[in-house]
Design a protein around this motif. Structure first.
Motif, mmCIF file in Angstrom:
data_model
loop_
_atom_site.group_PDB
_atom_site.id
_atom_site.type_symbol
_atom_site.label_atom_id
_atom_site.label_comp_id
_atom_site.label_asym_id
_atom_site.label_seq_id
_atom_site.Cartn_x
_atom_site.Cartn_y
_atom_site.Cartn_z
ATOM 1 N N ARG A 163 -4.832 -9.656 -5.679
ATOM 2 C CA ARG A 163 -5.869 -8.619 -5.585
ATOM 3 C C ARG A 163 -7.178 -9.174 -5.083
ATOM 4 O O ARG A 163 -7.523 -10.308 -5.385
ATOM 5 C CB ARG A 163 -6.084 -8.008 -6.961
ATOM 6 N N GLY A 164 -7.888 -8.379 -4.324
ATOM 7 C CA GLY A 164 -9.265 -8.740 -3.998
ATOM 8 C C GLY A 164 -9.439 -9.432 -2.656
ATOM 9 O O GLY A 164 -10.547 -9.544 -2.179
ATOM 10 N N ASN A 165 -8.373 -9.915 -2.026
ATOM 11 C CA ASN A 165 -8.567 -10.440 -0.666
ATOM 12 C C ASN A 165 -7.715 -9.641 0.305
ATOM 13 O O ASN A 165 -6.670 -9.122 -0.064
ATOM 14 C CB ASN A 165 -8.277 -11.936 -0.572
ATOM 15 N N ARG A 166 -8.154 -9.551 1.538
ATOM 16 C CA ARG A 166 -7.421 -8.743 2.512
ATOM 17 C C ARG A 166 -6.089 -9.404 2.835
ATOM 18 O O ARG A 166 -5.930 -10.611 2.729
ATOM 19 C CB ARG A 166 -8.248 -8.542 3.780
ATOM 20 N N MET A 167 -5.155 -8.585 3.208
ATOM 21 C CA MET A 167 -3.789 -9.068 3.386
ATOM 22 C C MET A 167 -3.276 -8.738 4.773
ATOM 23 O O MET A 167 -3.594 -7.706 5.328
ATOM 24 C CB MET A 167 -2.913 -8.382 2.337
ATOM 25 N N VAL A 220 -0.737 2.166 15.316
ATOM 26 C CA VAL A 220 -0.024 2.624 14.128
ATOM 27 C C VAL A 220 -0.663 1.922 12.923
ATOM 28 O O VAL A 220 -0.748 0.695 12.912
ATOM 29 C CB VAL A 220 1.477 2.246 14.207
ATOM 30 N N PRO A 221 -1.147 2.660 11.911
ATOM 31 C CA PRO A 221 -1.773 1.996 10.763
ATOM 32 C C PRO A 221 -0.753 1.227 9.920
ATOM 33 O O PRO A 221 0.448 1.503 9.970
ATOM 34 C CB PRO A 221 -2.383 3.146 9.967
ATOM 35 N N CYS A 234 -4.773 -0.733 4.658
ATOM 36 C CA CYS A 234 -4.949 -0.364 3.261
ATOM 37 C C CYS A 234 -3.932 -1.150 2.445
ATOM 38 O O CYS A 234 -3.152 -1.928 3.006
ATOM 39 C CB CYS A 234 -4.767 1.137 3.057
ATOM 40 N N ARG A 235 -3.920 -0.911 1.148
ATOM 41 C CA ARG A 235 -3.157 -1.797 0.280
ATOM 42 C C ARG A 235 -2.565 -1.028 -0.885
ATOM 43 O O ARG A 235 -3.165 -0.083 -1.379
ATOM 44 C CB ARG A 235 -4.139 -2.840 -0.257
ATOM 45 N N ALA A 269 -2.217 12.049 2.368
ATOM 46 C CA ALA A 269 -3.606 12.405 2.030
ATOM 47 C C ALA A 269 -4.604 11.800 3.024
ATOM 48 O O ALA A 269 -5.812 11.948 2.863
ATOM 49 C CB ALA A 269 -3.926 11.942 0.617
ATOM 50 N N GLY A 270 -4.091 11.087 4.034
ATOM 51 C CA GLY A 270 -4.980 10.510 5.051
ATOM 52 C C GLY A 270 -5.774 9.324 4.539
ATOM 53 O O GLY A 270 -6.840 8.997 5.063
ATOM 54 N N GLN A 271 -5.258 8.666 3.491
ATOM 55 C CA GLN A 271 -6.027 7.576 2.892
ATOM 56 C C GLN A 271 -5.686 6.195 3.448
ATOM 57 O O GLN A 271 -6.083 5.182 2.874
ATOM 58 C CB GLN A 271 -5.847 7.603 1.362
ATOM 59 N N CYS A 272 -4.899 6.166 4.507
ATOM 60 C CA CYS A 272 -4.644 4.857 5.116
ATOM 61 C C CYS A 272 -4.860 4.931 6.624
ATOM 62 O O CYS A 272 -3.939 4.701 7.412
ATOM 63 C CB CYS A 272 -3.233 4.372 4.782
#
Ligand SMILES: *[C@@H]1O[C@H](CO)[C@@H](O)[C@H](O)[C@H]1NC(C)=O
Ligand SMILES: *[C@@H]1O[C@H](CO)[C@@H](O)[C@H](O)[C@H]1NC(C)=O
Ligand SMILES: *[C@@H]1O[C@H](CO)[C@@H](O)[C@H](O)[C@H]1NC(C)=O
Ligand SMILES: *[C@@H]1O[C@H](CO)[C@@H](O)[C@H](O)[C@H]1NC(C)=O
Ligand SMILES: *[C@@H]1O[C@H](CO)[C@@H](O)[C@H](O)[C@H]1NC(C)=O
Ligand SMILES: CC(=O)N[C@H]1CO[C@H](CO)[C@@H](O)[C@@H]1O
Length: 645
Positions: free
Chosen positions: A536-540, A527-528, A612-613, A637-640
Motif C-alpha cells: 500500500r501507498g506506492n504506485r504500482m 486502455v486504462p 488505479c488500484r 462507476a468511472g473510477q478508473c
C-alpha cells in the motif's frame, strides 16, 4: 567425475545388506517416502560433491550467453536511476568470477549461486534453472495472503496445508499474522520480496509473486519461489508465525481477538518419485545426455535433441506445481486452456471478463485459440456486454504473435514498438544461415529498407551502462506472417468496444509478451489499467519484464543443430547437468517522437504505472467472481480513468 557416487557403487558391491547402503546414502533414506524433513531433503541434495570441471563448463556457457547475447548485459552492470524501479547494479561476468573462486560445499550450492546471481538482475527472462535441484517441493504448511481489512493491509492465513504436516490446524485460516520470525509480518515480507525475488524491478510485483494472492495457480512456477512454496531448498528450516484469531462467533473484520500465540512452522519437503538411490537420483534428474555421450577427444558436438526438447517443453519436473507425480519426459502437445470468457452475473451482467492465462499457444492450438477468441467476442456482443475486464494477472507471456493477434482484433493493427537485437559475430552467422536455409525463427525479423539479413549485419551503436559503444542491429519489427499462415484467418472487426470500455486488470505479474501487450494497449490505445495487490501507498506497475523477447539455451541449441552450426567455435556448449537458461535477446522501446536508442527509452527500464488500484479483502480473496464484481463496480462507476502522464 563424481567421486562420492563412485564410492557408493563400490560400497554397494561390498555390502549386500541394503541397510548399510541406505545408511550412507541420504537420498536412499527418503526414497519412496511422500515427504521428508528439511534436513533429510538437504542431506540428499547436498550429497553431490562440488565438481570444478562441471562448475567451469557451466560458468563458460552462462558467461558466453550473457556477454554475447544478453541484450541488457551492460545496462545491468550500471543501470539508470528510474523512479519506481529497484535497480541494483549486477556485473554478471564479475559475479561469475567470484563464484568460481569459492570452494563450494556441494554441487547444489554452486548451482544455486549461479541461479541467484542471474536473479539479482530482476529480469525474469534472465534465469538459470538447475533441474537437479528443482525436484523436491518445499511447503510451508501455512500459506499467506495480504488483505485490506478496515482500511489496513494485513497479512492473513489464506489456507493451511495439513496433508504435509499433521500439527497444522485448519482453524488458523483467517487469522491475522502479526509477526514472522520476530519482525512485524508486513516488514518481513516486504524485505523478503526485495531481497529474494528476481521476478520484477517493481517491488509490488515481487510482493504479489511471493504471496498466495489467487486461489489458483496459472501454471507459471518455474523455480517457484513463493514465501511458502519453493522448488529449491529454503534458507532456513522453520519460520515462527505470531497469529491472532477472531473470537469464536465473531468475524475477523470485527477485530475481536483471542490471545495471540506463536507457532514454529517447519518447511516440509515433498520427495520426488522414480528414484531409489543417490545414483538413480543423479541419472534420472541431473545427468545430461550431453555429458553422458561426451567424447572429450573429439570436437564433434551433436546435441541430444530429445532431451533439449523435453527441457524446452518444461517436462523436467517429477512433481507438478501442486505436488502430484508426473510422467517425466512425456512431451505434451496442448497446453491450454489459455483464455476464458466469463460474463458476470446480476448487477454487472453487462460486464464481461477475458481472463488470459497465457500466450504460450502450442502451434497445434493456434486455430482453436483464434476461433475461440473471435466467437467468444461475438458472443459477448450478442449478450449485451458493454464493458470488458481484461484480466492479465499471473500471465507469464508466450508467443508475441498471439499478443499481436489480440491487439489487432480488438483495436486494429497498430505500429509495432521499435526493437533491436544485440550484435555478435556469432549470431550474425546464425542469422545468415537462417536466411540461406529458410529455417528457424531467426528469419522472422525485418527492418524497413534492409534486404534479407542486412538489418543485422549493418549495425548501429548506442551507449549502454558504462559502455559507450554497444553494437545493435537496425530497429526491427517482428513479422507474424508465419503465424498467420498456419491459421485460416477469419475477418472480424470490433466496432462495439472503445478503448475506454476495456480495463486491464493485473497484479503486475504480467510478463514478457503479456507486458508488451498490456503496455501497447495502455500507451498506444489508451486502455486504462488497474493494479491489483502489492504494497500500500506506492504506485504500482501493471506489467513486468517487458524487455522484449527471450530465448532459452535448449531452443537455441536446437536451432543451431537445425542450421548445422553446432560445431561453430563460438557456439555455447550445452550445460554439463540438466539445466536451462533464459535470456532476453531483443529489447523493446516505448514509443517516442523520435527514435534515438537511449537506454531510458527501453521498456525494461521504464516505469508505467497503473491508473488505479485494488486490494484483496476478506470477501473477494478466495472468490475470483466476487473480485471481478468489485473491479466491475469501480470500472462502471468511472473510477478508473486513464491518467495522462
Ligand atoms: C520413510 O518412510 C518409512 C515408511 O513410512 C518410515 O519408516 C521412515 O522412517 C521414513 N524415513 C524417513 C527418513 O522419514
Ligand atoms: C564487469 O567488471 C569487469 C571488471 O571486473 C569489467 O572489466 C567489465 O567491463 C564489467 N562489465 C560490464 C558489463 O560493465
Ligand atoms: C523461532 O522460535 C524458536 C523458539 O522460541 C527460536 O528458538 C527460534 O530461534 C526462532 N526462529 C526464528 C527463525 O526466529
Ligand atoms: C514415476 O512414478 C510415478 C508414481 O510413483 C508413476 O506413476 C510414473 O509412471 C513414474 N514415471 C516413470 C517415468 O517411471
Ligand atoms: C572419441 O573420439 C575419438 C576420435 O574420433 C575416437 O577414437 C574414440 O574412440 C572416441 N571415444 C569414444 C568413447 O567414443
Ligand atoms: C542499406 C543496406 O542494406 N546497406 C548495406 C548493409 O550491409 C550489406 C552487407 O554488408 C550491404 O551490401 C548493404 O549495402
Amino acid at each position: 567425475m563424481l567421486p562420492s557416487r563412485k564410492n557408493l557403487l563400490g560400497s554397494l558391491a561390498l555390502f549386500t545388506l541394503l541397510g548399510s547402503a541406505r545408511a550412507q546414502d541420504p537420498c536412499a533414506l527418503i526414497a519412496g517416502n511422500k515427504t521428508a524433513s528439511f534436513h533429510d531433503a538437504m542431506a540428499c541434495l547436498d550429497h553431490f560433491k562440488y565438481d570444478k570441471e562441471i562448475a567451469q563448463q557451466t560458468v563458460d556457457t552462462v558467461r558466453k550467453v550473457t556477454n554475447e547475447l544478453y541484450v541488457f548485459n551492460d545496462v545491468a552492470a550500471s543501470p539508470p536511476t528510474v523512479e519506481g524501479l529497484a535497480l541494483s547494479p549486477v556485473n554478471i561476468s564479475y559475479g561469475l568470477d567470484l563464484i568460481l573462486q569459492e570452494d563450494w560445499k556441494s554441487d547444489r550450492q554452486f548451482q544455486e549461486s549461479v541461479a541467484l546471481l542471474l536473479d539479482k538482475v530482476q529480469d525474469a527472462h534472465l534465469s538459470y534453472s538447475p533441474f537437479c535441484y528443482r525436484q523436491f517441493i518445499f511447503w510451508q504448511p501455512i500459506q499467506l495472503n495480504a488483505l485490506l481489512r478496515n482500511q489496513k493491509l494485513i497479512i492473513n492465513v489464506a489456507y493451511v496445508k495439513d496433508d504435509v504436516w499433521p500439527q497444522a490446524s485448519k482453524d488458523w485460516v483467517g487469522c491475522e499474522v502479526t509477526e514472522i520470525d520476530g519482525s512485524e509480518a508486513m516488514d518481513m515480507i516486504v524485505n523478503y520480496a526485495v531481497n529474494n525475488n528476481g521476478e520484477s524491478k517493481d517491488v509490488n510485483t515481487c510482493f504479489n509473486h511471493i504471496m498466495n494472492t489467487k486461489s489458483y495457480f496459472h501454471g507459471w512456477d518455474d523455480g517457484a519461489d513463493d514465501l511458502g512454496y519453493h522448488r529449491f531448498l529454503p534458507a532456513q528450516e522453520f519460520h515462527n508465525y505470531t497469529m491472532r484469531c477472531a473470537k469464536s462467533g465473531t468475524l475477523p473484520i470485527q477485530e475481536e481477538y483471542d490471545a495471540p500465540f506463536t507457532v514454529q512452522v517447519p518447511w516440509i519437503a515433498q520427495v520426488p518419485p522414480n528414484y531409489s538411490t543417490a545414483d538413480d537420483y543423479w541419472s534420472t534428474f541431473c545427468q545430461s545426455a550431453h555429458q553422458l555421450n561426451r567424447n572429450t577427444t573429439k570436437r564433434d558436438i551433436h546435441y541430444d535433441l530429445h532431451e533439449l526438447k523435453n527441457i524446452y517443453e518444461g517436462e523436467v519436473f517429477a512433481l507438478d506445481s501442486e505436488g502430484r507425480s508426473v510422467a517425466l519426459n512425456a512431451v505434451g502437445s496442448s497446453k491450454g486452456p489459455y483464455i476464458e470468457f466469463i460474463q458476470l452475473e446480476g448487477e454487472y451482467k453487462n460486464v464481461g471478463v477475458i481472463d488470459i492465462q497465457s500466450f504460450s499457444i502450442a502451434s497445434g492450438d493456434r486455430q482453436t485459440f483464434v476461433d475461440n477468441f473471435i466467437s467468444s467476442l461475438k458472443d459477448f456482443e450478442a449478450k449485451g456486454v458493454e464493458k470488458i475486464i481484461l484480466d492479465l494477472s499471473t500471465n507469464g507471456g508466450g508467443d508475441a504473435c498471439a499478443g499481436e493477434f489480440l491487439i489487432s482484433t480488438l483495436f486494429g493493427s497498430t505500429p509495432d514498438y521499435p526493437s533491436d537485437i544485440k550484435y555478435s559475430p556469432f549470431l550474425d552467422r546464425v542469422i545468415q544461415a537462417a536466411h540461406e536455409q529458410e529455417q528457424t525463427k531467426w528469419l522472422d525479423y525485418k527492418s524497413t529498407g534492409f534486404e534479407g539479413s542486412n538489418w543485422y549485419t549493418n549495425t548501429t551503436s548506442y551507449v549502454r551502462g558504462k559502455n559507450p559503444n554497444v553494437k545493435f542491429s537496425q530497429p526491427i519489427s517482428l513479422s507474424c506472417d508465419g503465424w498467420a499462415d498456419t491459421i485460416s484467418t477469419k475477418k472480424y472487426t470490433n466496432t462495439k468496444w472503445k478503448p475506454s470500455d476495456v480495463l486491464i486488470l493485473s497484479d503486475g505479474r504480467c510478463g514478457s509478451t503479456c507486458a508488451i501487450v498490456a503496455s501497447r494497449l495502455r500507451v498506444s490505445h489508451k486502455v486504462p489499467a488497474m493494479g491489483l495487490g502489492g504494497i500500500r501507498g506506492n504506485r504500482m506497475q501493471f506489467a513486468s519484464f517487458p524487455g522484449g523477447e527471450s530465448d532459452r539455451l535448449s531452443s537455441f541449441l536446437i536451432d543451431l543443430e537445425v542450421l548445422g552450426l553446432a560445431n561453430d567455435p563460438d557456439a555455447p556448449s550445452p550445460f554439463p547437468e540438466r539445466a536451462d537458461m533464459g535470456w532476453t535477446f531483443r529489447e523493446v522501446y516505448k514509443p517516442t517522437e523520435k527514435f534515438t536508442g537511449v537506454e531510458t527509452d527501453l521498456l525494461e527500464y521504464s516505469a508505467i504505472n497503473a491508473d488505479c488500484r485494488m486490494h484483496f479483502d476478506d470477501n473477494n480473496a478466495d472468490d475470483i467472481k466476487k473480485l471481478w464484481a468489485d473491479v466491475a463496480k469501480v470500472f462502471v462507476a468511472g473510477q478508473c480513468p486513464l491518467i495522462e502522464e
